[in-house]
Design a protein around this motif. Structure first.
Motif, PDB file in Angstrom:
ATOM      1  N   THR A   1      21.906 162.753   7.835  1.00  0.00           N
ATOM      2  CA  THR A   1      21.654 164.206   7.815  1.00  0.00           C
ATOM      3  C   THR A   1      22.358 164.796   6.591  1.00  0.00           C
ATOM      4  O   THR A   1      22.720 164.083   5.670  1.00  0.00           O
ATOM      5  CB  THR A   1      22.223 164.870   9.091  1.00  0.00           C
ATOM      6  OG1 THR A   1      23.657 164.736   9.048  1.00  0.00           O
ATOM      7  CG2 THR A   1      21.707 164.231  10.354  1.00  0.00           C
TER       8      THR A   1
ATOM      9  N   TYR B   1      38.762 165.700  11.469  1.00  0.00           N
ATOM     10  CA  TYR B   1      37.462 165.723  12.162  1.00  0.00           C
ATOM     11  C   TYR B   1      37.585 165.000  13.505  1.00  0.00           C
ATOM     12  O   TYR B   1      37.155 165.507  14.546  1.00  0.00           O
ATOM     13  CB  TYR B   1      36.411 165.048  11.276  1.00  0.00           C
ATOM     14  CG  TYR B   1      35.053 164.901  11.912  1.00  0.00           C
ATOM     15  CD1 TYR B   1      34.240 166.003  12.123  1.00  0.00           C
ATOM     16  CD2 TYR B   1      34.582 163.643  12.319  1.00  0.00           C
ATOM     17  CE1 TYR B   1      32.986 165.870  12.716  1.00  0.00           C
ATOM     18  CE2 TYR B   1      33.339 163.493  12.897  1.00  0.00           C
ATOM     19  CZ  TYR B   1      32.537 164.610  13.092  1.00  0.00           C
ATOM     20  OH  TYR B   1      31.302 164.471  13.677  1.00  0.00           O
TER      21      TYR B   1
ATOM     22  N   SER C   1      21.695 179.694   9.122  1.00  0.00           N
ATOM     23  CA  SER C   1      20.576 179.730   8.155  1.00  0.00           C
ATOM     24  C   SER C   1      19.305 180.196   8.854  1.00  0.00           C
ATOM     25  O   SER C   1      18.475 179.389   9.290  1.00  0.00           O
ATOM     26  CB  SER C   1      20.348 178.341   7.558  1.00  0.00           C
ATOM     27  OG  SER C   1      21.560 177.766   7.163  1.00  0.00           O
TER      28      SER C   1
END
Ligand SMILES: NC(=O)c1ccc[n+]([C@@H]2O[C@H](COP(=O)([O-])OP(=O)(O)OC[C@H]3O[C@@H](n4cnc5c(N)ncnc54)[C@H](OP(=O)(O)O)[C@@H]3O)[C@@H](O)[C@H]2O)c1
Length: 230
Positions: free
Chosen positions: A179, A146, A34
């Motif tokens: 977050t 994960y 980004s």
């Protein structure tokens, strides 16, 4: 002036670490996909901040980011390998694409980032801060894919350390942090067991302030409201 690289600096823990290191007087190279968010952060921080598009799942992107960072600053003292993501659910329901993306970013992305800067880190007797997770050495039901990438990332970091004793490798193992992680949004209550990204960044400042002959090999930090599980 010391130079720090932060991957995944467009938001969350990486952004907080970039802010903290700018306060500490580091020149920064920040990367993520980004670019608009990186640009905004660089403008806000002022000073010596280089930002560039970075997709750690693409080897050529990591190479370009590393080359441009060295062109700009000539050296690197600290590399914060932070870019990462997580998909959660029962193991048999985890999609092929999701699992592959986690391996590409959390594991191979960390490996690519460290190896791209390794020669420069040897020249400065530098530091790698490898952001894994508290689950890099414990199990997490409904987070098996994960967790597997973070266990593997831990193995990678420790092996880099053995093979490169002149560079210090800090494995940073946060518990839950408030977050955008896992598709969530910041603003989750502290009492639910989330650290603030700024608290994680504070720990990084502490690690980097220690004398050069101190090697903190790993630091696990969790909110006192998170259940202590091992
Ligand atoms: N939040 C938690 O509870 C928690 C706990 C333990 C460990 N961690 C770890 O902390 C690290 C940061 O996570 P976070 O909580 O700050 O999550 P976040 O808010 O979602 O931020 C993730 C960062 O990683 C970047 N990123 C993702 N894929 C990337 C790619 N392919 N190439 C480059 N950058 C990429 C994102 O930037 P772009 O999307 O702009 O590329 C973003 O800046 C991750 O490694 C995560 O596994 C998080």
């Amino acid at each position: 002036m010391k130079v720090a690289v932060v991957t995944g600096a467009s938001r969350g823990i990486g952004e907080a670490i970039a802010r903290a290191l700018a306060e500490e007087g580091y020149a920064l190279a920040i990367g993520a996909r980004s670019v608009e968010r990186l640009k905004k952060l660089a403008e806000e921080l002022g000073g010596e901040v280089f930002y560039h598009h970075l997709d750690v799942s693409r080897p050529e992107s990591v190479e370009e980011f590393a080359n441009k960072t060295i062109e700009r600053f000539g050296k690197v003292d600290v590399v914060v390998a932070n870019a990462g993501l997580g998909y959660f659910g029962r193991l048999e329901e985890l999609g092929e694409e999701e699992f592959h993306e986690m391996i590409e970013v959390n594991l191979l992305g960390m490996w690519r980032t460290i190896k791209a800067f390794l020669r420069n880190l040897k020249e400065t007797n530098g530091v790698v801060v490898a952001v894994t997770s508290d689950v890099s050495a414990r199990l997490l039901p409904y987070g098996g894919g994960y967790t597997a990438t973070k266990w593997a990332a831990r193995a990678l970091v420790k092996t880099f350390q053995i093979e490169n004793p002149d560079v210090r490798f800090f494995e940073l193992r946060p518990g839950a942090v408030d977050t955008y992680f896992g598709g969530s949004k910041p603003g989750k209550p502290k009492e639910k067991g989330f650290l603030k990204p700024e608290e994680v960044a504070e720990a990084v400042k502490y690690l980097l302030r220690l004398p050069k002959d101190v090697r903190v090999e790993e630091l696990m930090l969790r909110s006192m409201y998170q259940k202590p599980e091992y």
